[in-house]
Design an enzyme around this catalytic site. Structure first.
Site, PDB file in Angstrom:
ATOM      1  N   MET A 161       0.814  -1.215   0.000  1.00 32.50           N
ATOM      2  CA  MET A 161       0.000   0.000   0.000  1.00 32.50           C
ATOM      3  C   MET A 161       0.853   1.273   0.000  1.00 32.50           C
ATOM      4  SD  MET A 161      -3.023  -1.129   2.668  1.00 32.50           S
ATOM      5  CE  MET A 161      -3.990   0.347   2.360  1.00 32.50           C
ATOM      6  N   HIS A 162       0.195   2.391  -0.228  1.00 27.60           N
ATOM      7  CA  HIS A 162       0.706   3.745   0.019  1.00 27.60           C
ATOM      8  C   HIS A 162       1.732   4.260  -0.995  1.00 27.60           C
ATOM      9  CE1 HIS A 162      -1.269   2.987   3.789  1.00 27.60           C
ATOM     10  NE2 HIS A 162      -0.308   2.222   4.252  1.00 27.60           N
TER      11      HIS A 162
ATOM     12  N   ASP B 200      -2.718  -5.096   0.594  1.00 26.80           N
ATOM     13  CA  ASP B 200      -2.204  -6.398   1.036  1.00 26.80           C
ATOM     14  C   ASP B 200      -2.868  -6.923   2.307  1.00 26.80           C
ATOM     15  OD1 ASP B 200      -0.997  -4.422   2.584  1.00 26.80           O
ATOM     16  OD2 ASP B 200       1.054  -5.004   2.070  1.00 26.80           O
TER      17      ASP B 200
END
EC number: 2.7.1.17
Length: 484
Positions: free
Chosen positions: A79-80, A235
């Site tokens: 992520m991110h 995830d």
């Protein structure tokens, strides 16, 4: 057949499952992380495509008929990450990853705007996407002026698969640009980083179809041209789908490089001041909360690296019988901490060392320190209105029975170990691909695995663990005052 593709930080994994959700074949390909400066963490997005090509090549070689029978693909991803594209869709710079902390000042500045916590339900952490874009605006203006689209890692991979830009709710919730309660991009939050909705991909739910596989991709790997690609999940949400943690009250504890205490919610329950992550789940009308520890098995691996013993050798010295906490306390803040402190500058500590402290005592302290960090996350979830009665353990650290006993006793709730099987993010992604392709009931598909063993809290050692936890809690404010 259904295919799950998990784009992790260290590699890409592809997993084929059949219509009974039995794993049929899998393949992995490794990835490298670049760290050009202290606190930086980057990857070349082209390496994600190359790694995905590798795993698809491997599956075509080993299971060509099964790959040809794929009807749906689900994606999971780290992520991110900020993947910046120009007008033509070309990548402008290496992706700034989730564990990159360069944007700590920008994160603090955005977090000072009360709209961010109000609309996202979260603190703006340095690892989130919006502060990274703010950093690029300030320090790489020649790149910032060319940016026309910002994608998360798995959504960049999706664009290669389907030829268009789409994201889904669980991953988008970690950008600091999503109104998490409304499940929509926020114009106000985008404007805070000099952008508007045109910079964002379209949004679908994780179980919805995001597009069809491009004809040339399908032809290269012998798949049908009508294969659908689901929205997928970040995830942790994908792992939750794999573990069947999708209903109110279900939870898992993940002992990976980082640590996660993940709870599924039927409603939006933000509590940003406790540094709990409140995100959309991969399923419609569902959310989840997470307490995040930055160094879980990383703490044990660090100790292994300086003692010359493997992590398994260290934990084997403890046997399986849980002991009362010793005089040494460990704070696992080797890379800072998220929940509950949101402190990227704090660092780890051993307290209570003496001439009698040996390697075994240090190992015990490390395992207990991570267990107490999970207790911090449990308390933060309680403050956010979530009570847990048990958790399922996943991740590499869950192979240590001693560690699981310490966690169960620190949390004072049972820890379930699933039966052997692959229930991780790739499996969850494959399940989501099945749901999208067949329009199946998400709750009927995302069931929990059988429990092989339940580890109950040690009631006799409960008071000793509670006392040690209070000592652990007192250390953070003490070292915060002297840390630079």
């Amino acid at each position: 057949m259904y295919l799950g593709i998990d784009l992790g930080t260290s590699g890409v994994k592809a997993l084929l499952i059949d219509d009974a959700q039995n794993p049929v074949a899998s393949a992995t390909s490794s990835l490298e992380v670049s760290r050009p400066h202290d606190g930086w963490s980057e990857q070349d997005p082209a390496s994600w495509i190359a790694a995905t090509e590798n795993v698809l090549d491997a599956l075509k070689l080993s299971h060509p008929k099964e790959l040809a029978a794929v009807r749906g693909i689900g994606l999971s991803g780290q992520m991110h990450g900020a993947t910046l594209l120009d007008q033509s869709g070309a990548v402008l710079r290496p992706c700034i990853l989730w564990n990159d902390t360069r944007a700590h000042a920008e994160a603090a500045a955005l977090d000072a705007n009360p709209l961010f916590r109000k609309l996202t339900g979260n603190i703006v952490f340095p690892g989130f996407t919006a502060p990274k874009m703010a950093w690029v605006n300030s320090f790489e203006p020649e790149i910032a002026c060319k940016v026309r689209k910002v994608l998360l890692p798995k959504d960049f991979l999706r664009s290669w698969l389907i030829g268009s830009f789409t994201s889904e709710m669980s991953d988008a919730a970690g950008t600091s640009w999503l109104d998490v309660g409304r499940r929509a991009w926020s114009r106000e939050l985008l404007a805070a980083t000099d952008m508007d909705e045109s910079y964002m991909p379209d949004l679908v739910e994780g179980t919805q179809v995001s597009g069809q596989l491009r004809a040339q991709i399908a032809a290269r790997w012998g798949m049908s041209a009508n294969v659908v690609v689901a929205g997928g999940a970040g995830d942790n949400a994908a792992s939750a789908c794999g573990m069947g943690v999708v209903r109110e009250g279900q939870a898992f504890v993940s002992l990976g490089t980082s640590g996660v205490l993940f709870a599924a919610n039927a409603a939006y329950l933000p509590n940003p001041q406790s540094a709990v992550h409140t995100f959309c789940h991969a399923l419609p009308n569902a959310w989840h909360q997470m307490g995040v520890i930055l160094s879980a098995t990383d703490s044990l691996n660090w100790l292994a690296s300086i003692t010359g013993k493997s992590a398994h050798e260290l934990t084997a010295e403890l046997d399986d019988a849980l002991m009362a906490p010793g005089s040494v306390t460990f704070l696992p803040y080797l890379a800072g901490e998220r929940t509950p402190h949101n402190d990227s500058a704090i660092r780890g500590v051993f307290d209570g060392l003496s001439h009698q402290t040996d390697r075994k005592a240090l190992t015990q302290a490390v395992l207990e320190g991570v267990a107490f960090a999970f207790r911090d996350s449990l308390e933060a979830l309680r403050q956010a209105g979530t009570e847990l009665s048990r958790v399922v353990a996943v991740g590499g650290g869950s192979r240590s029975v001693y560690w699981l006993k310490a966690i169960a006793t620190a949390l004072q709730i049972p820890v379930d170990l699933p039966a052997d099987g692959d229930f991780g993010a790739a499996f969850g992604a494959a399940r989501v691909g099945l749901i999208a392709a067949e329009n199946a009931d998400p709750l009927a598909v995302c069931t929990s695995p059988k429990v092989a063993q339940t580890i109950d809290p040690d009631t006799q050692l409960g008071p000793a663990f509670e006392h040690a936890y209070r000592r652990y809690r007192a250390l953070y404010p003490a070292i915060k005052g002297v840390s630079s």
